[in-house]
Design a protein around this motif. Structure first.
Motif, PDB file in Angstrom:
ATOM      1  N   SER A 239      -2.741  -1.925  -7.740  1.00 44.87           N
ATOM      2  CA  SER A 239      -2.506  -2.718  -6.256  1.00 44.87           C
ATOM      3  C   SER A 239      -0.937  -2.483  -6.247  1.00 44.87           C
ATOM      4  O   SER A 239      -0.307  -2.309  -7.438  1.00 44.87           O
ATOM      5  N   ASN A 240      -0.443  -2.792  -5.114  1.00 42.75           N
ATOM      6  CA  ASN A 240       0.961  -3.279  -5.041  1.00 42.75           C
ATOM      7  C   ASN A 240       1.282  -4.532  -5.392  1.00 42.75           C
ATOM      8  O   ASN A 240       0.716  -5.492  -4.815  1.00 42.75           O
ATOM      9  N   THR A 241       2.134  -4.898  -6.577  1.00 46.76           N
ATOM     10  CA  THR A 241       2.399  -6.028  -6.749  1.00 46.76           C
ATOM     11  C   THR A 241       3.959  -6.667  -6.325  1.00 46.76           C
ATOM     12  O   THR A 241       4.220  -7.888  -6.645  1.00 46.76           O
ATOM     13  N   VAL A 242       4.557  -5.780  -5.621  1.00 46.45           N
ATOM     14  CA  VAL A 242       5.892  -6.213  -5.124  1.00 46.45           C
ATOM     15  C   VAL A 242       5.655  -7.264  -3.825  1.00 46.45           C
ATOM     16  O   VAL A 242       4.519  -7.156  -3.359  1.00 46.45           O
ATOM     17  N   ALA A 243       6.854  -7.744  -3.636  1.00 44.69           N
ATOM     18  CA  ALA A 243       6.890  -8.796  -2.686  1.00 44.69           C
ATOM     19  C   ALA A 243       6.348  -8.375  -1.145  1.00 44.69           C
ATOM     20  O   ALA A 243       5.754  -9.075  -0.497  1.00 44.69           O
ATOM     21  N   GLY A 244       6.723  -6.883  -0.764  1.00 45.88           N
ATOM     22  CA  GLY A 244       6.089  -6.727   0.494  1.00 45.88           C
ATOM     23  C   GLY A 244       4.774  -6.459   0.589  1.00 45.88           C
ATOM     24  O   GLY A 244       4.225  -6.603   1.854  1.00 45.88           O
ATOM     25  N   GLN A 245       3.885  -6.636  -0.416  1.00 47.65           N
ATOM     26  CA  GLN A 245       2.480  -6.667  -0.333  1.00 47.65           C
ATOM     27  C   GLN A 245       2.323  -7.814   0.318  1.00 47.65           C
ATOM     28  O   GLN A 245       0.995  -8.223   0.638  1.00 47.65           O
ATOM     29  N   ALA A 246       2.938  -8.967   0.052  1.00 48.85           N
ATOM     30  CA  ALA A 246       2.519 -10.529   0.414  1.00 48.85           C
ATOM     31  C   ALA A 246       2.333 -10.231   2.126  1.00 48.85           C
ATOM     32  O   ALA A 246       1.443 -11.010   2.579  1.00 48.85           O
ATOM     33  N   ALA A 247       3.110  -9.417   2.766  1.00 50.69           N
ATOM     34  CA  ALA A 247       2.701  -9.416   4.045  1.00 50.69           C
ATOM     35  C   ALA A 247       1.317  -8.563   4.630  1.00 50.69           C
ATOM     36  O   ALA A 247       0.618  -8.994   5.252  1.00 50.69           O
ATOM     37  N   ALA A 248       1.162  -7.412   3.898  1.00 51.11           N
ATOM     38  CA  ALA A 248      -0.007  -6.653   4.205  1.00 51.11           C
ATOM     39  C   ALA A 248      -1.214  -7.463   3.507  1.00 51.11           C
ATOM     40  O   ALA A 248      -2.422  -7.202   4.106  1.00 51.11           O
ATOM     41  N   GLY A 249      -0.920  -8.042   2.307  1.00 49.15           N
ATOM     42  CA  GLY A 249      -2.118  -8.597   1.825  1.00 49.15           C
ATOM     43  C   GLY A 249      -2.722 -10.066   2.137  1.00 49.15           C
ATOM     44  O   GLY A 249      -3.607 -10.381   1.763  1.00 49.15           O
ATOM     45  N   SER A 250      -1.795 -10.612   3.188  1.00 44.91           N
ATOM     46  CA  SER A 250      -2.239 -11.874   3.947  1.00 44.91           C
ATOM     47  C   SER A 250      -2.388 -11.694   5.213  1.00 44.91           C
ATOM     48  O   SER A 250      -3.242 -12.587   5.704  1.00 44.91           O
ATOM     49  N   GLY A 251      -1.993 -10.701   5.849  1.00 44.03           N
ATOM     50  CA  GLY A 251      -2.022 -10.646   7.383  1.00 44.03           C
ATOM     51  C   GLY A 251      -0.913 -11.293   8.022  1.00 44.03           C
ATOM     52  O   GLY A 251      -1.110 -11.710   9.059  1.00 44.03           O
ATOM     53  N   MET A 252      -0.091 -11.729   7.504  1.00 45.96           N
ATOM     54  CA  MET A 252       1.106 -12.552   8.105  1.00 45.96           C
ATOM     55  C   MET A 252       2.151 -11.734   8.554  1.00 45.96           C
ATOM     56  O   MET A 252       3.119 -12.193   9.515  1.00 45.96           O
ATOM     57  N   GLY A 253       2.178 -10.732   8.453  1.00 50.65           N
ATOM     58  CA  GLY A 253       3.533  -9.694   8.865  1.00 50.65           C
ATOM     59  C   GLY A 253       4.530  -9.773   8.104  1.00 50.65           C
ATOM     60  O   GLY A 253       4.865 -10.613   7.176  1.00 50.65           O
ATOM     61  N   PRO A 254       5.626  -8.569   8.476  1.00 49.29           N
ATOM     62  CA  PRO A 254       6.846  -8.557   7.482  1.00 49.29           C
ATOM     63  C   PRO A 254       7.634  -9.953   7.559  1.00 49.29           C
ATOM     64  O   PRO A 254       8.300  -9.946   6.427  1.00 49.29           O
ATOM     65  N   LYS A 255       7.578 -10.821   8.359  1.00 50.33           N
ATOM     66  CA  LYS A 255       8.468 -11.930   8.453  1.00 50.33           C
ATOM     67  C   LYS A 255       8.047 -13.086   7.685  1.00 50.33           C
ATOM     68  O   LYS A 255       8.968 -14.121   7.131  1.00 50.33           O
ATOM     69  N   GLY A 256       6.759 -13.078   7.242  1.00 52.42           N
ATOM     70  CA  GLY A 256       5.956 -14.032   6.832  1.00 52.42           C
ATOM     71  C   GLY A 256       6.599 -14.531   5.277  1.00 52.42           C
ATOM     72  O   GLY A 256       6.587 -15.453   5.092  1.00 52.42           O
ATOM     73  N   PRO A 257       6.755 -13.595   4.569  1.00 52.22           N
ATOM     74  CA  PRO A 257       7.082 -13.917   3.088  1.00 52.22           C
ATOM     75  C   PRO A 257       8.214 -14.608   2.728  1.00 52.22           C
ATOM     76  O   PRO A 257       8.364 -15.356   1.891  1.00 52.22           O
ATOM     77  N   GLY A 258       9.293 -14.613   3.510  1.00 46.09           N
ATOM     78  CA  GLY A 258      10.300 -15.292   3.646  1.00 46.09           C
ATOM     79  C   GLY A 258      11.341 -15.346   2.324  1.00 46.09           C
ATOM     80  O   GLY A 258      11.481 -14.029   1.936  1.00 46.09           O
ATOM     81  N   TYR A 259      11.732 -16.216   1.367  1.00 42.86           N
ATOM     82  CA  TYR A 259      12.458 -16.179   0.302  1.00 42.86           C
ATOM     83  C   TYR A 259      11.630 -15.682  -0.775  1.00 42.86           C
ATOM     84  O   TYR A 259      10.492 -16.129  -1.010  1.00 42.86           O
ATOM     85  N   VAL A 260      12.289 -14.641  -1.565  1.00 47.33           N
ATOM     86  CA  VAL A 260      11.625 -14.020  -2.444  1.00 47.33           C
ATOM     87  C   VAL A 260      12.165 -14.359  -3.704  1.00 47.33           C
ATOM     88  O   VAL A 260      13.334 -14.254  -4.066  1.00 47.33           O
ATOM     89  N   LEU A 261      11.449 -15.243  -4.673  1.00 47.13           N
ATOM     90  CA  LEU A 261      11.467 -15.646  -5.850  1.00 47.13           C
ATOM     91  C   LEU A 261      10.810 -14.954  -6.894  1.00 47.13           C
ATOM     92  O   LEU A 261       9.869 -14.662  -7.017  1.00 47.13           O
ATOM     93  N   GLY A 262      11.721 -14.221  -7.683  1.00 49.87           N
ATOM     94  CA  GLY A 262      11.243 -13.376  -8.571  1.00 49.87           C
ATOM     95  C   GLY A 262      11.334 -14.315  -9.940  1.00 49.87           C
ATOM     96  O   GLY A 262      12.228 -14.878 -10.518  1.00 49.87           O
TER      97      GLY A 262
END
Length: 428
Positions: A239-262
């Motif tokens: 799977s894609n494990t990078v932060a961009g997947q948070a949008a696709a894998g939740s259905g929130m859209g690209p603005k949803g993930p917000g602040y990215v903490l590594g």
């Protein structure tokens, strides 16, 4: 206030569970957006240890916890994990846990295929053998069984037949017996009511939470260097494990993930096969493994250990759009007189400041190290930056310089409260 997305910036096992649990105190909703039950998260709360694989870490605190559509779900494992954590006093109800109705299922035939392939291959990938890869293959092949299918038995039967028509040839080629369509249907119907109790349109739940001003925490599994596109391919997850997947894998859209903490460990570890330029097979490696208790949460496999690799983390900062990092396990470095940080790779007569994509170059890469003075004082349990000794502070600051991202959180033990807040991720 911003939403926060937490991702591993190395090969996984960076301590995401503790950091997500710590941040969950300030979040309203916690979301898993990729992977399966192949990545374990350990939480230590008031001395009590919780080991999760599929459930979002927010369940321990009773926060609304969402398993998004980007996750592949073993329904039997999910029910087992719910029962296990219930035995520890944490009740998981449909009011707490939401399972995306469009998430794809991991079936017993996926585990069979995963394990048989790995056993037959001369080039081991290092899979956990839990069926995650084959489940994702069926997802993109448009033949997967999804959560919502459990509510429609009449439509489920032909879907199973279609799925087995594909798997039949694969199984026969690997010497496995044909899967039984009736048996699989009966198994799914047996658990359907229990699974469907948690099923909802997760994207809709998250959209409503966002509009209501709720703080949403996206919880990544594994690490960026295991990403199927950006990792050390083919020694990666499916799977894609990078932060961009948070949008696709939740259905929130690209603005949803917000602040990215590594999440970044103060040294480097890896489980399974694949290139690892900074790996140590000496007394320092033994120190890191022993003091850091480097054993896989789910698999029990020992982790390979090595010096901090600033090249890899800097690359992860770029591909994830990381705003800040949580540096974990600083205390494991206590007592080491000299520390090394990888600042480049020597491949033949070239020196690179990034990890190349080719397998041969990755395998041939030799680390170019920078040395920094270690410390003898203990950093374990420190809860303020001023409690750290001067050399530990220098190490943290040098890490920031080399990776191009600030330290937002600093973890000094597995305990939830042994965390130094330097920048607030939820403040954006």
């Amino acid at each position: 206030m911003a939403n926060v997305t937490v991702v591993g910036a190395q090969w996984g096992d960076e301590g995401k569970g503790k950091i997500v649990d710590w941040l969950s105190n300030r979040a309203d909703v916690v979301v898993r957006f990729q992977g399966g039950h192949n990545a374990g998260h350990t939480l230590v709360v008031d001395g009590k240890v919780y080991k999760l694989a599929l459930l979002p870490s927010g369940v321990v605190q009773g926060k609304t916890s969402v398993i998004g559509n980007g996750v592949v779900v073993d329904p039997w494992h999910l029910l087992g994990e719910i029962a296990k954590i219930a035995d520890q006093g944490v009740a998981i109800t449909p009011d707490v846990l939401i399972l995306a109705d469009n998430a794809c299922l991991i079936l017993p035939l996926h585990r069979d295929l995963d394990q048989a392939r790995e056993a037959a291959s001369s080039q081991k990938i290092g899979t956990t053998g839990r069926g995650i890869g084959p489940a994702y293959e069926d997802k993109v092949g448009r033949r997967a069984i999804r959560v919502a299918d459990l509510a429609d038995p009449d439509a489920l039967k032909p879907k199973i037949e279609r799925l087995l028509s594909h798997h039949g040839a694969l199984r026969r080629g690997l010497g496995l017996p044909d899967a039984d369509a009736t048996e699989l249907f009966d198994q799914l119907m047996e658990i359907a009511p229990k699974i469907l109790a948690y099923a909802q349109p997760a994207w809709r739940v998250l959209d409503q939470a966002h509009k209501a001003g709720k703080r949403i925490l996206f919880e990544g599994a594994q690490g960026s260097l295991l990403d199927v596109d950006h990792g050390t391919y083919p020694f990666v997850t499916s799977s894609n494990t990078v932060a961009g997947q948070a949008a696709a894998g939740s259905g929130m859209g690209p603005k949803g993930p917000g602040y990215v903490l590594g999440i970044v460990k103060a040294y480097t570890t890896r489980v399974g096969e694949g290139p690892f330029a900074c790996e140590l097979n000496d007394e320092v490696g033994t120190h890191l493994s022993t003091v850091g208790r480097e054993v896989g949460v789910n698999t029990g496999r020992p982790r390979r250990c090595g010096w901090f690799d600033a090249v890899l983390v800097r690359q992860s900062v770029a591909i994830n759009g990381i705003d800040g990092i949580a540096l974990t396990k600083l205390d494991v470095l206590d007592g080491l007189k000299t520390l090394k940080i990888c600042v480049g790779y020597k491949i033949g007569d070239r020196v690179l400041d990034y990890l190349p994509a080719g397998m041969r170059d990755q395998a041939a890469a030799e680390p170019v190290y920078e040395e920094i003075e270690g410390w003898s004082e203990s950093t374990a349990g420190a809860r303020s930056f001023k409690d750290l000794n001067a050399n530990a502070i220098k190490y943290v600051r040098r890490v920031e310089e080399l990776i191009g991202a600030p330290v937002a959180l600093l973890s000094t033990s597995p305990e939830r409260d042994d965390t130094i807040l330097m920048r607030d991720p939820f403040a954006g």
